[in-house]
Design an enzyme around this catalytic site. Sequence first.
Site, PDB file in Angstrom:
ATOM      1  N   GLY A  55      -0.016 -58.501  21.977  1.00 37.76           N
ATOM      2  CA  GLY A  55      -1.296 -58.494  21.267  1.00 37.76           C
ATOM      3  C   GLY A  55      -2.326 -59.321  22.006  1.00 37.76           C
ATOM      4  O   GLY A  55      -1.978 -60.148  22.864  1.00 37.76           O
ATOM      5  N   CYS A  82       6.000 -60.430  24.852  1.00 33.82           N
ATOM      6  CA  CYS A  82       4.748 -61.112  25.188  1.00 33.82           C
ATOM      7  C   CYS A  82       4.236 -61.909  23.980  1.00 33.82           C
ATOM      8  O   CYS A  82       4.835 -62.913  23.611  1.00 33.82           O
ATOM      9  CB  CYS A  82       3.712 -60.112  25.702  1.00 33.82           C
ATOM     10  N   TYR A  83       3.170 -61.479  23.321  1.00 33.46           N
ATOM     11  CA  TYR A  83       2.693 -62.190  22.129  1.00 33.46           C
ATOM     12  C   TYR A  83       3.807 -62.273  21.086  1.00 33.46           C
ATOM     13  O   TYR A  83       3.936 -63.281  20.387  1.00 33.46           O
ATOM     14  CB  TYR A  83       1.481 -61.465  21.543  1.00 33.46           C
ATOM     15  N   HIS A 172       6.206 -57.073  29.989  1.00 36.33           N
ATOM     16  CA  HIS A 172       6.123 -55.847  29.193  1.00 36.33           C
ATOM     17  C   HIS A 172       7.128 -54.812  29.704  1.00 36.33           C
ATOM     18  O   HIS A 172       6.849 -54.078  30.662  1.00 36.33           O
ATOM     19  CB  HIS A 172       4.706 -55.272  29.250  1.00 36.33           C
ATOM     20  N   GLU A 174       7.878 -52.072  28.316  1.00 35.46           N
ATOM     21  CA  GLU A 174       7.517 -50.719  27.890  1.00 35.46           C
ATOM     22  C   GLU A 174       6.690 -49.960  28.911  1.00 35.46           C
ATOM     23  O   GLU A 174       6.601 -48.726  28.863  1.00 35.46           O
ATOM     24  CB  GLU A 174       6.769 -50.768  26.547  1.00 35.46           C
ATOM     25  N   SER A 226      -5.951 -23.688  15.764  1.00 31.80           N
ATOM     26  CA  SER A 226      -7.072 -24.009  16.645  1.00 31.80           C
ATOM     27  C   SER A 226      -6.944 -23.314  17.994  1.00 31.80           C
ATOM     28  O   SER A 226      -7.884 -23.280  18.776  1.00 31.80           O
ATOM     29  CB  SER A 226      -7.132 -25.520  16.871  1.00 31.80           C
ATOM     30  N   GLY A 227      -5.753 -22.782  18.280  1.00 38.61           N
ATOM     31  CA  GLY A 227      -5.479 -22.241  19.605  1.00 38.61           C
ATOM     32  C   GLY A 227      -4.707 -23.212  20.468  1.00 38.61           C
ATOM     33  O   GLY A 227      -4.274 -22.876  21.567  1.00 38.61           O
ATOM     34  N   GLY A 228      -4.496 -24.450  19.969  1.00 37.35           N
ATOM     35  CA  GLY A 228      -3.782 -25.469  20.736  1.00 37.35           C
ATOM     36  C   GLY A 228      -2.302 -25.531  20.415  1.00 37.35           C
ATOM     37  O   GLY A 228      -1.801 -24.845  19.512  1.00 37.35           O
ATOM     38  N   VAL A 229      -1.611 -26.376  21.150  1.00 37.29           N
ATOM     39  CA  VAL A 229      -0.155 -26.489  21.017  1.00 37.29           C
ATOM     40  C   VAL A 229       0.239 -27.089  19.666  1.00 37.29           C
ATOM     41  O   VAL A 229       1.171 -26.608  19.007  1.00 37.29           O
ATOM     42  CB  VAL A 229       0.415 -27.354  22.171  1.00 37.29           C
ATOM     43  N   ASP A 230      -0.469 -28.132  19.220  1.00 35.58           N
ATOM     44  CA  ASP A 230      -0.054 -28.857  18.010  1.00 35.58           C
ATOM     45  C   ASP A 230      -0.031 -27.959  16.777  1.00 35.58           C
ATOM     46  O   ASP A 230       0.966 -27.898  16.055  1.00 35.58           O
ATOM     47  CB  ASP A 230      -0.977 -30.056  17.759  1.00 35.58           C
ATOM     48  N   SER A 231      -1.139 -27.257  16.525  1.00 34.97           N
ATOM     49  CA  SER A 231      -1.186 -26.416  15.328  1.00 34.97           C
ATOM     50  C   SER A 231      -0.222 -25.243  15.444  1.00 34.97           C
ATOM     51  O   SER A 231       0.366 -24.810  14.445  1.00 34.97           O
ATOM     52  CB  SER A 231      -2.613 -25.916  15.070  1.00 34.97           C
ATOM     53  N   LYS A 372       2.873 -36.540  21.543  1.00 35.06           N
ATOM     54  CA  LYS A 372       2.527 -35.256  22.154  1.00 35.06           C
ATOM     55  C   LYS A 372       3.687 -34.661  22.941  1.00 35.06           C
ATOM     56  O   LYS A 372       3.975 -33.465  22.822  1.00 35.06           O
ATOM     57  CB  LYS A 372       1.313 -35.437  23.070  1.00 35.06           C
TER      58      LYS A 372
END
Length: 516
Positions: A55, A82-83, A172, A174, A226-231, A372
């Site tokens: 943080g 870290c923090y 870190h 990650e 929407s035409g995208g991958v998610d929907s 994603k």
Amino acid sequence: MTDRILILDFGSQVTQLIARRVREAGVYCEIWPYFRGEPDAIRAFEPAGLILSGGPASVTEAESPRPPQGVFDLGMPVLGICYGQQAMMQALGGAVEPGDEREFGRAEVDVQAASPLFEHVWHAGERHTVWMSHGDRVNALAPGFHVIATSKGAPFAAIADEARRFYGVQFHPEVVHTPDGAQLLANFVHRICGCGGDWTMAAFRAAEIAKIREKVGDAKVICGLSGGVDSAVAAVLVHEAIGDQLTCIFVDTGLLRAGEAEQVVTLFREHYNIPLVHVDAAETFLTRLEGVDDPERKRKIIGATFIDVFDEESAKIGGAEFLVQGTLYPDVIESVSAIGGPSVTIKSHHNVGGLPDYMKLKLLEPLRELFKDEVRALGRELGLDEAFVGRHPFPGPGLAIRMPGMISGDKLAILRAADRIYLEEIRAHGLYDQIWQAFAVLLPVRTVGVMGDQRTYDYACALRAVTSTDGMTADYFPFPHDFLGRVATRIINEVKGINRVTYDITSKPPGTIEWE
């Protein structure tokens, strides 16, 4: 119940990366703002262990965020990063001070002792590269802790209390700049917390389908494509759960790339046989956008128009109780500030902000626990075509925000043609999968050119391509100059209305990936 890890977020810019690494190790996890982590709430969640994120604050300041009282009395393993390490030391009787030598960037740590955290990765006496980003540092250990690694600027670079299974690292693990970081986090969740690593897309698919069926019952459901991958992935998953109780509404805004509308209709009607209403609303969107050049106004107009058209079409279907949205986990996380304060709006997001109250639909968000790359993995698990699943991200407002200034049908046609050529060449050279996102931008300026001994006065086009792991940071893709020359030649020769092509080499930050 699947093993799970809880991450308490203290406002680090890379907390999401901790979750990604844990999930890559096959363990489900969630991120909560630190102030939600009261002991009773944690017990109800039943995690196998806790991770305290980094943080921006200093634990030496009175008003800095602290772990809730009682977190260290739960009897479960804790890893402070870290923090998080500093907050743990301060809470348990150690001490933290502003560092005389700050460490930012790559650093070397010397491993001092064996530890379950390092098992099969680091060994005593070795030196390894890590990524540091800190000013404060621990200067006195809490009772029960000992040093397991040091660095030049952090004598307590890694610490452990093996009896209580408490660990802290100043670096870190990650981020990709700590080469062995993912393995260290895997050691924490598997060897120290005892998690089995059975969280897979196949398991998620089965569990989510059961949840959807239980929640929906025999109700009607609609989904806005929407035409995208998610929907698309959300719609296919829900259809697998409830079949023809689902109707998809595809609002064609006229702001999509070349061939995308046809691809969506073919995918849903012919391949998956999912009930689909296709609405060509291009004229409506263009009319409402006429004369608008401010990017935030564009986004808001497009979002509001989408809802208007969608609402009109859903009313024709009638009787729907649920609306499917492709909300992802980063949207969920970012909706709550980890430090409890306001955050700056960089851009409005197309499908974030909820529905108007009058629509009276309950939300169904089957992807809200996924990142994603996990959505793409789920799409593959569901059998979606790789060419569709692996497509570059595409913004909800579409080509409208790849056209600074005012929008027109003619300019959209020019941009669509240039973008098609650019992506064709990227695919032809085998570069598509190496790039996070690539697209053309039509600039709101005209430039003088010479074509066939004739003076031209046409638009300039900018090409953009970036590499990234998560979209949070990005760098430009280093195309060979002969590739860029070939693309520029094709665009100028084949697209009437463009006579100049440039390449955008701005990183994120300071720029954003999209131009608006």
